[in-house]
Design an enzyme around this catalytic site. Structure first.
Site, short mmCIF file in Angstrom:
data_model
loop_
_atom_site.label_atom_id
_atom_site.label_comp_id
_atom_site.label_asym_id
_atom_site.label_seq_id
_atom_site.Cartn_x
_atom_site.Cartn_y
_atom_site.Cartn_z
N HIS A 72 0.75 -1.23 0.17
CA HIS A 72 0.17 0.05 -0.11
C HIS A 72 0.72 1.36 0.00
O HIS A 72 1.78 1.25 0.73
CB HIS A 72 -0.96 -0.01 1.30
CG HIS A 72 -2.05 -0.88 1.14
ND1 HIS A 72 -3.21 -0.82 1.85
CD2 HIS A 72 -2.07 -2.19 0.49
CE1 HIS A 72 -4.06 -1.73 1.69
NE2 HIS A 72 -3.35 -2.59 0.70
N TYR A 200 -9.01 5.12 7.92
CA TYR A 200 -9.19 5.48 9.49
C TYR A 200 -10.17 6.63 9.35
O TYR A 200 -9.84 7.76 8.90
CB TYR A 200 -7.94 6.08 9.86
CG TYR A 200 -6.81 4.99 10.05
CD1 TYR A 200 -5.92 4.86 8.93
CD2 TYR A 200 -6.37 4.52 11.10
CE1 TYR A 200 -5.14 3.85 9.00
CE2 TYR A 200 -5.43 3.59 11.35
CZ TYR A 200 -4.73 3.03 10.15
OH TYR A 200 -4.00 1.99 10.37
N PRO A 292 -3.85 -0.37 18.63
CA PRO A 292 -3.56 -0.64 17.33
C PRO A 292 -3.56 0.57 16.39
O PRO A 292 -3.32 0.35 15.25
CB PRO A 292 -4.43 -1.63 17.25
CG PRO A 292 -5.39 -1.63 18.32
CD PRO A 292 -4.72 -0.96 19.34
N LYS A 296 1.57 -0.52 15.01
CA LYS A 296 3.07 -0.25 15.31
C LYS A 296 3.47 -1.66 16.19
O LYS A 296 4.76 -2.02 16.44
CB LYS A 296 3.35 0.97 16.36
CG LYS A 296 3.46 2.05 15.66
CD LYS A 296 4.84 2.09 14.91
CE LYS A 296 4.84 3.22 13.64
NZ LYS A 296 4.35 2.98 12.33
N TYR A 384 4.04 6.64 10.17
CA TYR A 384 3.36 5.52 9.62
C TYR A 384 4.30 4.20 9.19
O TYR A 384 4.15 3.17 9.39
CB TYR A 384 2.21 5.98 8.88
CG TYR A 384 1.12 4.78 8.86
CD1 TYR A 384 -0.03 4.77 9.72
CD2 TYR A 384 0.84 3.79 7.80
CE1 TYR A 384 -1.08 3.73 9.95
CE2 TYR A 384 -0.14 2.99 7.69
CZ TYR A 384 -0.89 2.63 8.69
OH TYR A 384 -2.30 1.75 8.70
C1 FAD Z 1 -6.59 -6.93 17.21
C2 FAD Z 1 -5.14 -6.65 17.06
C3 FAD Z 1 -4.74 -5.88 16.21
C4 FAD Z 1 -3.39 -5.47 15.91
N1 FAD Z 1 -3.06 -4.85 14.77
C5 FAD Z 1 -1.62 -4.75 14.51
C6 FAD Z 1 -1.13 -3.55 13.41
O1 FAD Z 1 -1.97 -3.76 12.64
N2 FAD Z 1 0.08 -3.72 13.42
C7 FAD Z 1 1.16 -4.20 14.31
O2 FAD Z 1 2.38 -3.81 14.19
N3 FAD Z 1 0.74 -4.49 15.66
C8 FAD Z 1 -0.60 -4.77 15.49
N4 FAD Z 1 -1.18 -5.52 16.68
C9 FAD Z 1 -0.06 -5.92 17.90
C10 FAD Z 1 0.72 -7.03 17.59
O3 FAD Z 1 -0.23 -8.27 17.27
C11 FAD Z 1 1.45 -7.47 18.90
O4 FAD Z 1 2.26 -6.33 19.09
C12 FAD Z 1 2.54 -8.50 18.28
O5 FAD Z 1 1.89 -9.80 18.47
C13 FAD Z 1 3.62 -8.73 19.68
O6 FAD Z 1 4.60 -9.77 19.22
P1 FAD Z 1 5.27 -10.48 20.29
O7 FAD Z 1 6.14 -11.88 19.72
O8 FAD Z 1 6.00 -9.47 21.28
O9 FAD Z 1 4.19 -11.07 21.31
P2 FAD Z 1 3.16 -12.10 20.91
O10 FAD Z 1 2.55 -12.24 19.53
O11 FAD Z 1 1.82 -11.93 22.26
O12 FAD Z 1 3.70 -13.47 21.28
C14 FAD Z 1 4.03 -13.91 22.67
C15 FAD Z 1 4.00 -15.44 22.66
O13 FAD Z 1 4.54 -15.94 24.09
C16 FAD Z 1 3.55 -16.90 24.26
N5 FAD Z 1 3.81 -17.27 25.80
C17 FAD Z 1 3.09 -16.47 26.61
N6 FAD Z 1 3.61 -16.76 28.03
C18 FAD Z 1 4.22 -17.76 27.85
C19 FAD Z 1 4.84 -18.60 28.60
N7 FAD Z 1 4.86 -18.60 30.07
N8 FAD Z 1 5.57 -19.81 28.31
C20 FAD Z 1 5.74 -19.89 26.98
N9 FAD Z 1 5.01 -19.26 26.00
C21 FAD Z 1 4.57 -18.18 26.34
C22 FAD Z 1 2.27 -16.75 23.59
O14 FAD Z 1 1.45 -17.83 23.65
C23 FAD Z 1 2.32 -16.10 22.32
O15 FAD Z 1 2.61 -16.97 21.20
C24 FAD Z 1 -2.42 -6.02 16.93
C25 FAD Z 1 -2.77 -6.75 17.97
C26 FAD Z 1 -4.22 -7.08 18.08
C27 FAD Z 1 -4.46 -7.61 19.59
#
Ligand code: FAD
Length: 388
Positions: A72, A200, A292, A296, A384
């Site tokens: 995009h 948006y 969200p 980011k 962005y």
């Molecule tokens: C509805 C929604 C829309 C979003 N839209 C956007 C977007 O458009 N753009 C964007 O950049 N971000 C967006 N985000 C945010 C993005 O999804 C998160 O910031 C991202 O998933 C972070 O990644 P992470 O690997 O840090 O954590 P997570 O994806 O939360 O991964 C953490 C992992 O650790 C595991 N875990 C937890 N505790 C334990 C434990 N004790 N032992 C072993 N494993 C464990 C979990 O099961 C999980 O798989 C959105 C979030 C939501 C909810």
């Protein structure tokens, strides 16, 4: 059992870190509490900044994103019955790709497994130990057996509710938080895209976002009471609400279709600092959350592990700990800029409970300024696409 880097969590942060370390010849073990099927099907983020795309491509895991993701070059801001395009590429030279987070996860899992990486699903009782010593470890249970994994470093990529962040003593940790008085009602719809780019929309009934996941699946959100219940919202009520918030004077119509998923997410800004304690390092949602609106979250997880993989590379290849010592400060600098942008976009586009008529007019004036001033449009576009 022994490895160089023990990683807790197989979200975008944990999986990408493990993959980048593998490319640098550094061993890791990833411990994930959920099943492979679960992590590969949880619908979350969908927007990848230019820098995130570039890193995935360089790391050899961007092939499907390039083929199936949608590049995009702009986004639209809708208010007052009109849509206004912010041309991201013209203003910054960069773009974004819309490619679902669970597809990024699938690509990373496939790459780790193809390289015989140690990626354990459905582990429980994960308990890091000795993080303030030079020989930390993690105890866990897998398939009914108890294990004790020794490592040089433990990396908490276990999201907001994980076990890692609470291990940093309260005396050294500072948490910054803002909880917003609204949530997002999200739906997945089987329909063709309603628009070529994300919309948006600010409206007196509240914010809404028209996004996409694929040519046949669309993601839409609207601002709601965070305590509301999805069962209060029939499909008809949802479509009426979206149509009212997206009403316009240019003849554009939202395309409806069967809704196959509904959910409500809370909105929070959160940062925990420092992101390191002894041999424990935090990355991604384990250390910070953004609402969200700025898209980011996944991008910050990716930029954290880019820094961390470089720091660990220096430690193993050059015996230098400088980047490891500077990791928290370097990561937090970018995180706070993204926190600011996400808060600003949220404030610009949502209705707050205590908004007065004066504030409503000021909010509208700010939107008018953003779309009519090249300087302000450029600032939005730079943030962005992540050009900072
Ligand atoms: C509805 C929604 C829309 C979003 N839209 C956007 C977007 O458009 N753009 C964007 O950049 N971000 C967006 N985000 C945010 C993005 O999804 C998160 O910031 C991202 O998933 C972070 O990644 P992470 O690997 O840090 O954590 P997570 O994806 O939360 O991964 C953490 C992992 O650790 C595991 N875990 C937890 N505790 C334990 C434990 N004790 N032992 C072993 N494993 C464990 C979990 O099961 C999980 O798989 C959105 C979030 C939501 C909810």
């Amino acid at each position: 059992m022994r490895t160089q880097v023990a990683i807790i969590g197989a979200g975008p942060a944990g999986l990408l870190l493990s993959h980048l370390l593998h490319l640098q010849g550094i061993e890791s073990v990833v411990l994930e509490s959920r099943s492979r099927a679960e992590i590969e099907s949880t619908i979350r983020a969908g927007v990848l900044e230019q820098g995130s795309m570039d890193l995935l491509i360089q790391a050899g895991v961007g092939h499907r994103m390039q083929q199936e993701g949608a590049l995009h070059h702009g986004i639209e801001l809708a208010f007052g019955g009109r849509r206004h395009r912010i041309d991201l590429t013209e203003l910054t030279g960069s773009a974004i790709t819309v490619y679902a987070q669970h597809e990024v996860i699938k690509d990373l899992v496939a790459a780790r497994l193809a390289a015989q990486g140690q990626l354990l699903f459905q582990v429980s009782e994960v308990a890091p130990e000795g993080i303030d010593t030079e020989s930390p470890s993690v105890r866990y249970v897998h398939a009914g057996e108890h294990y004790h994994l020794q490592a040089d470093f433990v990396i908490g990529c276990d999201g907001f509710h994980g076990v890692s962040r609470p291990l940093i003593p309260a005396s050294v940790r500072q948490d910054y938080q803002r909880i917003y008085p609204f949530g997002w009602f999200g739906i997945l719809v089987e329909a063709p895209p309603s628009a070529d780019e994300l919309i948006y929309a600010q409206h007196e009934r509240g914010f809404s976002l028209i996004s996409t996941r694929s040519p046949t699946v669309q993601r839409m959100y609207f601002q709601c009471d965070p305590k509301d219940d999805v069962n209060n919202w029939s499909d008809d009520r949802i479509w009426n609400e979206l149509h009212s918030r997206l009403e316009n004077r240019d003849g554009w119509r939202l395309k409806e279709g069967p809704i196959f998923q509904k959910g409500i997410i809370g909105m929070r800004s959160f940062v925990s600092a420092p992101m390191r304690y002894g041999r424990l390092y935090l990355a991604g949602d384990a250390a910070h959350i953004v609402p969200p609106t700025g898209a980011k979250g996944m991008n910050l997880a990716i930029s954290d592990v880019r820094l961390l993989s470089q720091a660990l590379d220096d430690f193993y290849q050059k015996s230098s700990s400088d980047k490891l010592h500077g990791y928290s400060e370097a990561a937090l600098k970018r995180i706070w800029r993204a926190e600011y942008f996400s808060w600003w976009m949220t404030s610009l586009l949502h209705n707050f409970d205590d908004t007065t008529p004066f504030q409503q007019q000021v909010q509208r004036a700010e939107l008018e300024n953003v779309v009519s001033s090249r300087a302000l449009s450029t600032a939005l576009a730079e943030n962005y696409v992540g050009a900072f």
